[in-house]
Write a protein that holds these residues in place. Structure first.
Motif, PDB file in Angstrom:
ATOM      1  N   LEU A 159     -33.088 -50.934  37.613  1.00 17.72           N
ATOM      2  CA  LEU A 159     -33.520 -49.620  37.121  1.00 17.72           C
ATOM      3  C   LEU A 159     -34.088 -48.778  38.249  1.00 17.72           C
ATOM      4  CD1 LEU A 159     -35.138 -50.822  33.786  1.00 17.72           C
ATOM      5  CD2 LEU A 159     -33.381 -49.051  33.926  1.00 17.72           C
ATOM      6  N   LEU A 160     -34.858 -49.417  39.122  1.00 17.17           N
ATOM      7  CA  LEU A 160     -35.423 -48.685  40.258  1.00 17.17           C
ATOM      8  C   LEU A 160     -34.316 -48.157  41.161  1.00 17.17           C
ATOM      9  CD1 LEU A 160     -38.424 -50.964  41.323  1.00 17.17           C
ATOM     10  CD2 LEU A 160     -38.558 -48.675  40.334  1.00 17.17           C
ATOM     11  N   ASP A 163     -32.491 -45.229  39.698  1.00 11.67           N
ATOM     12  CA  ASP A 163     -33.219 -43.962  39.705  1.00 11.67           C
ATOM     13  C   ASP A 163     -33.344 -43.409  41.123  1.00 11.67           C
ATOM     14  OD1 ASP A 163     -34.368 -41.991  37.971  1.00 11.67           O
ATOM     15  OD2 ASP A 163     -36.307 -42.439  38.866  1.00 11.67           O
ATOM     16  N   TYR A 164     -33.588 -44.282  42.095  1.00 11.13           N
ATOM     17  CA  TYR A 164     -33.645 -43.816  43.491  1.00 11.13           C
ATOM     18  C   TYR A 164     -32.286 -43.244  43.915  1.00 11.13           C
ATOM     19  CZ  TYR A 164     -38.336 -45.486  44.772  1.00 11.13           C
ATOM     20  OH  TYR A 164     -39.696 -45.646  44.876  1.00 11.13           O
ATOM     21  N   ARG A 166     -30.040 -41.877  41.760  1.00  5.82           N
ATOM     22  CA  ARG A 166     -29.861 -40.633  41.003  1.00  5.82           C
ATOM     23  C   ARG A 166     -30.598 -39.479  41.676  1.00  5.82           C
ATOM     24  NH1 ARG A 166     -32.582 -37.736  37.470  1.00  5.82           N
ATOM     25  NH2 ARG A 166     -34.357 -39.137  37.641  1.00  5.82           N
ATOM     26  N   ARG A 167     -31.778 -39.782  42.217  1.00  3.66           N
ATOM     27  CA  ARG A 167     -32.568 -38.735  42.866  1.00  3.66           C
ATOM     28  C   ARG A 167     -32.126 -38.447  44.286  1.00  3.66           C
ATOM     29  NH1 ARG A 167     -37.978 -37.865  39.820  1.00  3.66           N
ATOM     30  NH2 ARG A 167     -38.099 -36.233  41.368  1.00  3.66           N
ATOM     31  N   ASN A 243     -23.477 -41.968  38.116  1.00  2.00           N
ATOM     32  CA  ASN A 243     -24.883 -42.291  37.861  1.00  2.00           C
ATOM     33  C   ASN A 243     -25.085 -43.718  37.381  1.00  2.00           C
ATOM     34  OD1 ASN A 243     -26.356 -40.184  38.707  1.00  2.00           O
ATOM     35  ND2 ASN A 243     -26.767 -39.290  36.692  1.00  2.00           N
ATOM     36  N   GLN A 244     -24.001 -44.507  37.349  1.00  2.00           N
ATOM     37  CA  GLN A 244     -24.146 -45.879  36.876  1.00  2.00           C
ATOM     38  C   GLN A 244     -23.817 -46.811  38.040  1.00  2.00           C
ATOM     39  OE1 GLN A 244     -25.756 -47.162  34.607  1.00  2.00           O
ATOM     40  NE2 GLN A 244     -25.085 -49.189  35.190  1.00  2.00           N
TER      41      GLN A 244
ATOM     42  N   GLU B  91     -40.345 -35.982  36.455  1.00  2.00           N
ATOM     43  CA  GLU B  91     -39.151 -35.597  37.213  1.00  2.00           C
ATOM     44  C   GLU B  91     -39.550 -34.701  38.392  1.00  2.00           C
ATOM     45  OE1 GLU B  91     -36.529 -37.179  36.283  1.00  2.00           O
ATOM     46  OE2 GLU B  91     -35.082 -36.266  37.647  1.00  2.00           O
ATOM     47  N   PHE B  94     -42.313 -37.319  41.449  1.00  2.00           N
ATOM     48  CA  PHE B  94     -41.854 -38.713  41.351  1.00  2.00           C
ATOM     49  C   PHE B  94     -42.995 -39.712  41.547  1.00  2.00           C
ATOM     50  CE2 PHE B  94     -39.955 -42.513  43.410  1.00  2.00           C
ATOM     51  CZ  PHE B  94     -39.119 -42.912  42.388  1.00  2.00           C
ATOM     52  N   LYS B 145     -29.774 -46.843  29.892  1.00  2.00           N
ATOM     53  CA  LYS B 145     -29.299 -46.196  31.117  1.00  2.00           C
ATOM     54  C   LYS B 145     -30.031 -44.879  31.298  1.00  2.00           C
ATOM     55  CE  LYS B 145     -24.827 -48.481  30.913  1.00  2.00           C
ATOM     56  NZ  LYS B 145     -23.379 -48.393  30.771  1.00  2.00           N
ATOM     57  N   PRO B 146     -31.312 -44.966  31.578  1.00  2.00           N
ATOM     58  CA  PRO B 146     -32.126 -43.743  31.656  1.00  2.00           C
ATOM     59  C   PRO B 146     -31.592 -42.777  32.695  1.00  2.00           C
ATOM     60  CG  PRO B 146     -33.315 -45.635  32.573  1.00  2.00           C
ATOM     61  CD  PRO B 146     -32.090 -46.167  31.910  1.00  2.00           C
ATOM     62  N   GLN B 147     -31.647 -41.498  32.376  1.00  2.00           N
ATOM     63  CA  GLN B 147     -31.155 -40.449  33.280  1.00  2.00           C
ATOM     64  C   GLN B 147     -32.301 -39.572  33.758  1.00  2.00           C
ATOM     65  OE1 GLN B 147     -27.798 -40.454  34.153  1.00  2.00           O
ATOM     66  NE2 GLN B 147     -27.801 -42.350  32.977  1.00  2.00           N
ATOM     67  N   SER B 148     -33.498 -40.117  33.713  1.00  2.00           N
ATOM     68  CA  SER B 148     -34.665 -39.407  34.233  1.00  2.00           C
ATOM     69  C   SER B 148     -35.612 -40.461  34.783  1.00  2.00           C
ATOM     70  CB  SER B 148     -35.363 -38.613  33.122  1.00  2.00           C
ATOM     71  OG  SER B 148     -35.905 -39.496  32.156  1.00  2.00           O
ATOM     72  N   SER B 149     -36.487 -40.045  35.693  1.00  2.00           N
ATOM     73  CA  SER B 149     -37.450 -41.003  36.244  1.00  2.00           C
ATOM     74  C   SER B 149     -38.408 -41.468  35.155  1.00  2.00           C
ATOM     75  CB  SER B 149     -38.210 -40.368  37.406  1.00  2.00           C
ATOM     76  OG  SER B 149     -37.310 -40.120  38.476  1.00  2.00           O
ATOM     77  N   ALA B 152     -36.664 -44.170  33.279  1.00  2.00           N
ATOM     78  CA  ALA B 152     -36.600 -45.406  34.069  1.00  2.00           C
ATOM     79  C   ALA B 152     -37.957 -46.095  34.081  1.00  2.00           C
ATOM     80  CB  ALA B 152     -36.160 -45.077  35.498  1.00  2.00           C
ATOM     81  N   ILE B 156     -38.819 -49.791  32.536  1.00  2.00           N
ATOM     82  CA  ILE B 156     -39.420 -50.845  33.362  1.00  2.00           C
ATOM     83  C   ILE B 156     -40.691 -51.381  32.696  1.00  2.00           C
ATOM     84  CG2 ILE B 156     -40.609 -51.271  35.555  1.00  2.00           C
ATOM     85  CD1 ILE B 156     -38.529 -49.317  36.837  1.00  2.00           C
TER      86      ILE B 156
END
Lengths: 326, 326
Positions: A159-160, A163-164, A166-167, A243-244, B91, B94, B145-149, B152, B156
């Motif tokens: 997950l980390l 997200d890293y 994605r950003r 994004n996956q 978002e 971070f 499958k989160p699409q935002s911090s 995520a 977690i």
């Protein structure tokens, strides 16, 4: 191109290093091969440098920021993060597992973010992220319900990284490795250690304990294919991942009974007789929570492949390790 | 019984505190009601103590271990962990999101583990843990499958709580809250803030911007039901939860157009005319990645319920907040 392997003294780390040195290059973000000018192998013990001047073996604790800052700079464009505490040990020592499997993975991402050059980072993950009531075939969209601390820590690291990525802090990717078999060397503290031991020890004329029932289904990959997959995973075009960033690697689904039959096919009944069946509830609980098969159509569509027959896996182990069957 | 609410000065924290004080007791691990003798409200600003001698308002940074050690002791048998950085803010910042949504949640679990008395701990999670290509109805076994911090970090925290519960460090449970609507007060930095604003502001005679298309589907729960669910979630028998500590709370699936129709039904066309339609790509991207509906059969079988009609949600908001429709 500068490349870093964490866990560089480990079994996969050393094989990966040898393979990268032999290839001499890795595809860059533009898809073109770039020469590997420096290969840093970080581990808690000194890794072999194979007498190759491109290799720099670094000793240090990966959970310390200063260590990661020493091995990651703006020229480090590919990072294979293999350092981990294995499943059995992470269950026995919760704090150590959290420190290495979670904190160090996060710190590695943080140091990359701080450097600001968006390196390619590959994490290895595991079947252990799955658990609970599983469908016959695990799919990319099957929920993660880890039943071990190792599995939870790997799922969190996924997950980390996602997200890293994605950003835009890293160009990350995760490959979920099947259980690796046949691993050479000694048994380790992984709950899955027997999946190599029940082949390796009998081929070597030694007894091996099988701690699970013969019907237990495993999802396996040979070391040779695992190394190929790590490199292919790192070289994948980021645009194809979107994004996956997590990929279930292809492998072979076999029961322990089928593994034993393959051993019989390759090495005869004498070898099979060296397996001692002694069930261990602790190991069965962990291994039994893992999926025996998963849908790998996404990985295959991206060009990643596994083995077709476990007997072939044993034969390639015998060839690679120059085993004399006893 | 000593109870802790983190984020105790917040909207849900204050409502929960009021409800707990009114009830006067919570079920213990044995299923029997125990009197609440002390209610600690931790937040970065001083929470109202409602003039009730059972309340202790504590000011502190929840990401500091010493603060958590001050508010959690061996007599703290129930913890509602509501403190969070909302989606839009996590978002935008971070590090702050990681510090509060991840580090503080982990620290809270660690302090409980260190105390060793296995308290009941309830985390709140969110629709934002979902994302990517979603089925029409999200189920308990749909992958995260989160699409935002924010998503995520919440995912977690769920994994951490589940593992701490599995290991017996806490008696943990997570409730995934639908978007809460109608929230009283001011807009906040959550991407979903409009889901309250487009009802609340028009009822108050003010304009409200709707940043998403009318067809956008949301999964909503009223504040009243949310508070009921938090308490019911904490009181649930641990044996019924087993190793799967996460529950999707029942809610109501409505499109923004249906919300507007309900506003028209309750407050007339004048109110509806105060909505200004102005799409915002940033908000649409985050909110559009969330599921509009999920399968809540597990929560319902455990006795948790949601609303049936959004018009009723508006009516209960008007009644609870003593709104005069303008």
């Amino acid at each position: 191109m500068k490349v870093l392997i964490t866990g560089g003294a480990g079994f996969l780390g050393q094989r990966l290093a040898r393979e990268l040195l032999a290839r001499g290059s890795l595809k860059g973000a533009d898809g073109k091969p770039q020469a590997i000018t420096e290969l840093v192998l970080l581990d808690v013990v000194r890794a072999s440098d194979f007498g190759d001047s491109r290799v720099r073996a670094e000793v240090g604790d990966i959970a310390e920021r200063s260590v990661l800052e020493r091995v990651i700079d703006e020229r480090t464009s590919a990072i294979f993060h293999l350092a981990a505490i294995v499943s059995g040990q992470a269950e026995a020592d919760f704090d150590l597992g959290m420190r290495i499997n979670l904190d160090a993975s996060r710190l590695l991402l943080e140091v990359c973010r701080q450097r600001g050059h968006q390196p390619r980072v590959l994490f290895t993950s595991s079947v252990a992220v799955y658990g609970g009531e599983l469908p016959d075939m695990v799919r990319d969209d099957t929920a993660l319900k880890p039943q071990s601390s190792y599995g939870a820590q790997k799922a969190i690291a996924e997950l980390l990284l996602n997200d890293y990525a994605r950003r835009g802090f890293v160009d990350g990717r995760v490959v979920r490795l099947p259980t690796i078999s046949v691993r050479p060397g000694k048994p380790n503290a992984a709950a899955s250690s027997f999946a190599s031991g029940i082949i390796r020890e009998p081929l070597n004329g030694e007894a091996a304990v099988c701690p699970v029932a013969g019907a237990t289904r495993l999802w396996l990959l040979s070391p040779r294919k695992a190394i190929e997959s790590l490199i292919a995973g790192l070289e994948l075009d980021a645009a194809l991942l979107g994004n996956q960033r997590v990929l279930n690697l292809p492998g072979i689904s076999v029961s322990v009974d089928e593994m034993v039959a393959a051993l019989r096919e390759v090495a005869g009944e004498e070898a099979v007789k060296r397996i001692v069946w002694e069930r261990d509830a602790r190991v069965e609980k962990i291994v039994g929570s893992w999926p025996g098969r998963w849908d790998t159509s996404r990985a295959e569509s991206l060009g990643l492949t596994g083995e077709r027959s476990f007997a072939d896996v044993i034969r390639s182990y015998i060839a690679d390790e120059q085993i004399q069957i006893r």
